[in-house]
Design an enzyme around this catalytic site. Structure first.
Site, PDB file in Angstrom:
ATOM      1  N   GLU A   1       0.858  -1.184   0.000  1.00 46.73           N
ATOM      2  CA  GLU A   1       0.000   0.000   0.000  1.00 46.73           C
ATOM      3  C   GLU A   1       0.901   1.243   0.000  1.00 46.73           C
ATOM      4  O   GLU A   1       2.122   1.131  -0.032  1.00 46.73           O
ATOM      5  CB  GLU A   1      -0.924  -0.034   1.227  1.00 46.73           C
ATOM      6  CG  GLU A   1      -1.857  -1.249   1.201  1.00 46.73           C
ATOM      7  CD  GLU A   1      -2.910  -1.229   2.311  1.00 46.73           C
ATOM      8  OE1 GLU A   1      -3.253  -0.143   2.794  1.00 46.73           O
ATOM      9  OE2 GLU A   1      -3.380  -2.305   2.679  1.00 46.73           O
TER      10      GLU A   1
ATOM     11  N   ARG B   1     -13.377  -8.108   1.323  1.00 46.70           N
ATOM     12  CA  ARG B   1     -12.119  -7.913   2.046  1.00 46.70           C
ATOM     13  C   ARG B   1     -12.344  -8.146   3.537  1.00 46.70           C
ATOM     14  O   ARG B   1     -13.385  -7.776   4.084  1.00 46.70           O
ATOM     15  CB  ARG B   1     -11.592  -6.475   1.843  1.00 46.70           C
ATOM     16  CG  ARG B   1     -11.454  -6.038   0.390  1.00 46.70           C
ATOM     17  CD  ARG B   1     -10.472  -6.884  -0.396  1.00 46.70           C
ATOM     18  NE  ARG B   1      -9.121  -6.835   0.115  1.00 46.70           N
ATOM     19  CZ  ARG B   1      -8.219  -5.946  -0.268  1.00 46.70           C
ATOM     20  NH1 ARG B   1      -8.523  -5.027  -1.158  1.00 46.70           N
ATOM     21  NH2 ARG B   1      -6.999  -5.968   0.230  1.00 46.70           N
TER      22      ARG B   1
END
Ligand SMILES: [Zn+2]
Length: 287
Positions: free
Chosen positions: A3, A277
């Site tokens: 990320e 998720r």
């Protein structure tokens, strides 16, 4: 998947090590990444100097001496290794979601400088390199993406306009790169915990003070993670082979069944799948 904080850690390391260095040679062992490496890639880079390395969202941006750019996206499993050419047997490589030793397989690209080289490794080949000819095309490339959390454009006004008439939940929107760039699953969980917002809450129910908290805590969580060297899940290591240790600061991510870390909160961290998720939240303080 790396990320924003992990990509920023790689950017800082690359900027420190290859800035102002001239490319001697490029070796391509496998062009078949998510986007095939352009045929001219090696000859294009040869003898050009890397002026600096920038980043937008999860893209690394190499500014070249002719004012064009090379983009690198690490995809799901891309790692950049730095090898000191004079000390071949000593481990000086960077590594990303991988071991500090250069893997034997999947080394697709080598960019060679006078005293060192960088090796791009990517077992799943979801990463890619791209040549971007000028600043205008670079801007165009990112035009569809929302601002980064650090951008002043990411503010209460922007959020209230974006959320108008949306029926989606807040977790889903935080992961939407058209809304905000660079927040992935780990950090979305952590941001919503600090905001005391339940990840499943519809954005139409959020108030102005929630918008303000989202702005504030997005910056806070990402900056803290960068400072900590990223999160070492699946063995992420930075340029010096040192592990990032933000994962020890996780408040909710991967903490299913454990006590909430807020003083006096008797809540337990729950796990629920939202938008495919894993989502972690305190059942007591996130409303
Ligand atoms: Zn709690």
């Amino acid at each position: 998947m790396p990320e924003l904080p992990e990509v920023e850690v790689v950017r800082q390391s690359l900027d420190k090590n290859i800035k102002q260095k001239k490319v001697k040679k490029v070796i391509i062992r496998n062009r078949n990444l998510r986007i095939p490496i352009p045929l001219k890639f090696a000859s294009y880079l040869k003898n050009k100097k890397i002026i600096k390395i920038d980043r937008f969202s999860k893209y690394l941006i190499f500014l070249l001496s002719n004012k064009s750019y090379i983009l690198l996206h690490l995809g799901m499993s891309g790692t950049v290794h730095l090898i000191d050419r004079n000390k071949k047997k000593i481990k000086t490589n960077t590594s990303f979601y991988n071991s500090p030793i250069l893997p034997k397989k999947h080394n697709h690209v080598e960019i060679i400088f006078q005293d060192l080289k960088i090796v791009y490794n990517d077992p799943r080949r979801f990463g890619f390199f791209q040549i971007i000819d000028n600043a205008y095309l670079l801007k165009k490339k990112f035009a569809h993406l929302g601002p980064e959390p650090f951008d002043t454009k990411f503010n209460v006004n922007y959020i209230s306009i974006f959320f108008t008439k949306k029926k989606r939940n807040i977790k889903n929107l935080l992961l939407d790169q058209n809304f905000v760039s660079g927040i992935g699953n780990i950090y979305a969980n952590e941001i919503l915990f600090l905001c005391k917002i339940n990840p499943n809450k519809k954005v139409s129910l959020l108030k102005k003070k929630d918008y303000l908290n989202i702005v504030k805590n997005s910056k806070k969580v990402l900056l803290h993670a960068i400072k900590k060297g990223g999160s070492s899940i699946r063995d992420f290591k930075n340029i010096s082979g040192k592990k990032g240790d933000f994962q020890s600061d996780f408040k909710v991510y991967d903490r299913e069944g454990l006590d909430c870390k807020i003083n006096n909160c008797t809540g337990i961290i729950k796990r629920k799948v939202i938008s495919n998720r894993s989502t972690f939240f305190c059942n007591n303080c996130q409303k």
